[in-house]
Design a protein around this motif. Structure first.
Motif, PDB file in Angstrom:
ATOM      1  N   GLU A 111       7.614  57.643  56.083  1.00  0.00           N
ATOM      2  CA  GLU A 111       7.493  59.076  55.816  1.00  0.00           C
ATOM      3  C   GLU A 111       6.023  59.499  55.866  1.00  0.00           C
ATOM      4  N   ASN A 148       8.550  64.550  54.697  1.00  0.00           N
ATOM      5  CA  ASN A 148       8.659  63.941  53.393  1.00  0.00           C
ATOM      6  C   ASN A 148      10.063  63.369  53.185  1.00  0.00           C
ATOM      7  N   PHE A 149      10.101  62.191  52.600  1.00  0.00           N
ATOM      8  CA  PHE A 149      11.374  61.512  52.352  1.00  0.00           C
ATOM      9  C   PHE A 149      12.272  62.319  51.407  1.00  0.00           C
ATOM     10  N   ASP A 150      11.641  63.042  50.483  1.00  0.00           N
ATOM     11  CA  ASP A 150      12.418  63.765  49.490  1.00  0.00           C
ATOM     12  C   ASP A 150      13.175  64.945  50.109  1.00  0.00           C
ATOM     13  N   THR A 173      14.460  64.880  53.429  1.00  0.00           N
ATOM     14  CA  THR A 173      15.550  64.212  54.146  1.00  0.00           C
ATOM     15  C   THR A 173      15.150  62.778  54.433  1.00  0.00           C
ATOM     16  N   SER A 174      16.091  61.844  54.335  1.00  0.00           N
ATOM     17  CA  SER A 174      15.796  60.440  54.587  1.00  0.00           C
ATOM     18  C   SER A 174      16.539  59.910  55.812  1.00  0.00           C
ATOM     19  N   ARG A 197      16.190  56.492  60.340  1.00  0.00           N
ATOM     20  CA  ARG A 197      16.127  56.382  58.880  1.00  0.00           C
ATOM     21  C   ARG A 197      14.659  56.435  58.452  1.00  0.00           C
ATOM     22  N   MET A 198      14.335  57.329  57.538  1.00  0.00           N
ATOM     23  CA  MET A 198      12.960  57.480  57.043  1.00  0.00           C
ATOM     24  C   MET A 198      12.758  56.579  55.831  1.00  0.00           C
ATOM     25  N   ILE A 199      11.687  55.791  55.855  1.00  0.00           N
ATOM     26  CA  ILE A 199      11.378  54.854  54.778  1.00  0.00           C
ATOM     27  C   ILE A 199      10.495  55.553  53.755  1.00  0.00           C
ATOM     28  N   ASP A 200      10.900  55.463  52.508  1.00  0.00           N
ATOM     29  CA  ASP A 200      10.144  56.118  51.433  1.00  0.00           C
ATOM     30  C   ASP A 200       8.854  55.363  51.147  1.00  0.00           C
ATOM     31  N   ASP A 257       7.162  60.957  42.790  1.00  0.00           N
ATOM     32  CA  ASP A 257       7.418  59.526  42.720  1.00  0.00           C
ATOM     33  C   ASP A 257       7.056  58.929  41.370  1.00  0.00           C
TER      34      ASP A 257
END
Length: 444
Positions: free
Chosen positions: A2, A60-62, A64-65, A105-108, A143
């Motif tokens: 992300e 940003n992961f928050d 969409t992931s 797939r987005m990695i946090d 986070d």
């Protein structure tokens, strides 16, 4: 990952039976769905004809992931084919373009804390008492809830920051004239917010402190010493400075502190003082006491040292050259003869220590040295006593010579061409005087 950019995260390939390199073979890729926010892009590799998917902007992961993309492909040249001996170009009769579905797939990752404002401005009067709260920043972190604050920049060490709240408080008086304050009277403080992630993420906040001026400086002379060229001018200008800003600085009011009649001021108001000689004075160094007032009537006394001199065209005082001394031949001879005479006299005294000589002024120009005290000669001279005769007169003629004559104890020696003859002559004269005295007695 992300919140990152990337030129390539995936490649897709196609097959095309047309001749390689022709417009009917080259592939053009495009997004059918899933990229409405323009986060991704896709380009064609001209050699392999592959589609290259990349990340065009951070996400940003928050938010969409998981992202589902659908990608289509076509040729630059419109497709056509023959059917029943006819060329078919109608798109409705052509096969649909091929497509593929891709899931990203987005990695946090650990996002840094976010300040509500990354920069802000406050106003502070200089010389204010310490302990005043200047600012408390507002921070969010999705986070982590454990955030600490660190002071990153505070060049003058004027503030402190609370590690838990980020509250910025003064611990010293602020000075607008400090070298750490810029030309706009702004002092910068930088604070960092650090979370407890692995690794920790950091964000920074900048506080601009606009420092208001106070009349906390007195006006002073830029130069404490000046040169007044008496042969070129009768006045000299001296600028004045004040570290304070308007309205606490100039123009200034000038006056002379005493009743010195040698000086006067050409003008008593302005940014510089002009000192004028009222009467002709000798060249030399002078001290002129001045009183300078700023616009708020804050005054100071300054002593201006004035060097009055004869200058060259560039305004520099002529240096006083030392007098040169030239010695003639006679002077040099006297300088050399003096030490030699002293050494000769010293040698005589050393070799005749303990002997006393008396100079007798004899008649007829005869000079005689009479020796007394036979005993007591110096230990360095173990020879017989001697008499040193220095020039004299004999028979009315001047004789210049030096005679060293050894003498038995108790004998007198005279000066002349023949010392023995002189002794015999004196003896006969004594006998003659005795005979004359006897004859006179008989007559009486």
């Amino acid at each position: 990952m992300e919140m990152t950019h990337s030129k390539e995260i995936l490649r897709v390939a196609v097959d095309d039976m047309d001749s390689p390199g022709t417009p009917g073979w080259k592939a053009e890729y495009y997004f059918i769905s899933g990229n409405e926010d323009g986060m991704y892009n896709i380009t064609t590799d001209p050699i392999t004809n592959e589609g290259i998917i990349g990340i065009a902007k951070e996400k940003n992961f928050d938010i969409t992931s998981l992202v589902k993309l659908q990608i289509g492909v076509k040729n630059p040249e419109t497709m056509s084919f023959c059917k029943d001996g006819k060329l078919i170009t109608d798109s409705s009769q052509l096969p649909p373009p091929d497509s593929v579905k891709i899931t990203v797939r987005m990695i946090d990752t650990n996002d840094p804390p976010e300040f509500e404002k990354y920069t802000d401005t406050v106003h502070q009067k200089e010389e204010s008492e310490p302990g005043k709260s200047l600012y408390t920043p507002i921070v969010h972190d999705v986070d982590s809830s454990n955030i600490r604050f660190e002071l990153i920049e505070d060049p003058a060490n004027w503030v402190t920051v609370d590690k838990k709240t980020g509250k910025i408080t003064t611990i010293k008086k602020m000075d607008r004239e400090s070298p750490f304050v810029d030309e706009n009277n702004i002092y910068r403080i930088v604070v960092a917010a650090i979370d407890n992630g692995a690794p920790p993420a950091t964000s920074t906040f900048t506080l601009k402190v606009h420092i208001g001026d106070e009349n906390d400086n007195i006006p002073t002379l830029v130069n404490k010493t000046v040169v007044l060229c008496g042969n070129l001018a009768d006045k000299v200008s001296v600028p004045v400075k004040d570290a304070d800003a308007d309205p606490y600085s100039g123009p200034f009011i000038f006056s002379i502190a005493n009743d010195d009649t040698k000086w006067e001021l050409e003008s008593t108001y302005g940014e510089e003082v002009v000192l004028v000689i009222r009467e002709k004075i000798p060249y030399g160094n002078y001290s002129v006491p001045l009183v300078i007032q700023d616009k708020q009537n804050q005054a100071t006394k300054e002593t201006l040292r004035v060097e009055v001199c004869d200058c060259d065209e560039s305004g520099v005082c002529h240096e006083h050259k030392p007098l040169s001394i030239v010695l003639g031949g006679a002077a040099i001879g006297l300088i050399i003869a003096g030490p030699l005479a002293f050494l000769l006299l010293l040698a005589i005294v050393v070799c005749n220590r303990g002997l006393e000589f008396t100079y007798l002024d004899m008649d007829k120009g005869t000079q005689t040295l009479v020796k007394y005290n036979e005993e007591g000669g110096c230990s360095d001279c173990k020879t017989d006593p001697f008499i040193l005769t220095l020039g004299g007169f004999a028979d009315g003629k001047k004789i210049s010579y030096m005679q060293n004559t050894r003498t038995p104890p108790g004998v007198l020696y005279g000066n002349g061409r023949n010392s023995t003859a002189t002794f015999s002559k004196n003896k006969l004269r004594h006998e003659h005087n005795r005979v004359n005295a006897a004859e006179s007695t008989k007559k009486l």
